[in-house]
Design an enzyme around this catalytic site. Sequence first.
Site, PDB file in Angstrom:
ATOM      1  CG  ASP A   1      -1.867   1.167   1.264  1.00 28.88           C
ATOM      2  OD1 ASP A   1      -3.016   1.039   0.811  1.00 28.88           O
ATOM      3  OD2 ASP A   1      -1.450   2.236   1.751  1.00 28.88           O
TER       4      ASP A   1
ATOM      5  CB  VAL B   1      -4.109   2.119  -1.878  1.00 25.51           C
ATOM      6  CG1 VAL B   1      -4.185   1.537  -3.289  1.00 25.51           C
ATOM      7  CG2 VAL B   1      -3.697   3.585  -1.939  1.00 25.51           C
ATOM      8  CG  ASP B   2      -3.762  -2.852   0.852  1.00 25.21           C
ATOM      9  OD1 ASP B   2      -3.624  -3.301  -0.295  1.00 25.21           O
ATOM     10  OD2 ASP B   2      -2.864  -2.873   1.704  1.00 25.21           O
ATOM     11  CB  VAL B   3      -9.578   0.165   2.597  1.00 30.37           C
ATOM     12  CG1 VAL B   3     -11.078   0.292   2.813  1.00 30.37           C
ATOM     13  CG2 VAL B   3      -8.896  -0.302   3.890  1.00 30.37           C
TER      14      VAL B   3
ATOM     15  N   GLY C   1     -10.078  -3.395  -2.123  1.00 30.36           N
ATOM     16  CA  GLY C   1     -10.966  -4.452  -1.656  1.00 30.36           C
ATOM     17  C   GLY C   1     -12.417  -4.160  -1.991  1.00 30.36           C
TER      18      GLY C   1
END
Length: 373
Positions: free
Chosen positions: A132, A160-162, A165
């Site tokens: 991230d 960014v990961d969230v 997802g």
Amino acid sequence: MVVADFGRVLAGPYMTMLLADLGAEVVKIERPGSGDDTRAWGPPFADGQATYFLGVNRNKRSVTLDLTDPADLATARAIVDRADVLVENFRPGTMDRLGLGYERVRASNPGLVYCSVTGFGAAEGARLPGYDLLVQAMGGLMSVTGEPGGAGTKAGVALVDVITGLHAGLGVLAALRHRERTGEGQRVEVSLLTSLLSALTNQAAAHLATGAVPRAMGNRHPSIAPYEVFEASDRPLVLAVGNDRQFRVLCERIGDPGLADDPRFAANTARVAHREELVEALSGPLAGRTADAWFEVLTEAGVPCGPINDLAGAFALADRLGLAPRVPASAAGPGQVAHPITLGATPAAYRTAPPRLGEHTDELLAELGRPEA
């Protein structure tokens, strides 16, 4: 719906937890001995487990399989063959080398929705690791975050990961809807970089439309004013004035209604052009009351504002508003944030705590008729 979850760290596990909350059966496939990387990401820990892992892995079953072992690989294939969805975020090419690539598994499960999450795509970006922080840096987010002239600042969470997802979950649901109509599965591909570029919204649109390169502005907004942090008498206060009507009401409430008629401030475009003068005009009156006092006065008048809360204050606010932001401790382990979507007919359910590593291996092997594995 059965989800074979080969995802690790955050983007994939966050997405599969949201699906699990809504009723999906998620089988989390982990490395023997160590499991998901986030199991070791601490402190802090709760009940001997990393809170990072606990935050995105409830309502799942954990199975430990060595995918380089033929017997364990056969078990993984058996799980995939009965799955509706597969989620993976290995380096591109890894699942193919293991014999679990899309073309291979869809031969035996043609209705499978196969979701791959990468950092920078499966082509030229395949060699880049998808962390991230790296994507926040290379994808432009850090360049528009932080103080003017600074080196760039990351967001306080792996944002960014969230976002990725969430995009992956949307793609999976669209693919499942297609399968309902046609019986066909398909591949869903999402990258951290393209997810971030999409999430940059107005900043990205400004660049693509005009060629301008946005820069960090601290807590200010490039297109709206006043839309930033001011100092109340006791602590910082945010004003988020989105239109001219709200600005006029703000001027009335701070005791200077004439500001709204000043040509420098009468319209938003003018306020942006004269931001420094505007801040000077507002700072004195706003410093005369506490942040909570301004919150009450201005909110009642329809002017968006509020104090800068820490997480304790944020959860307390959600509690006061009746949003039920916490999962009862007995339902899914300690420190769980509630599912963010409220559904009238099929609400989220918190059935089980995040699993211990390999907690359900024997149980699942028995279900598959593979006790010898």
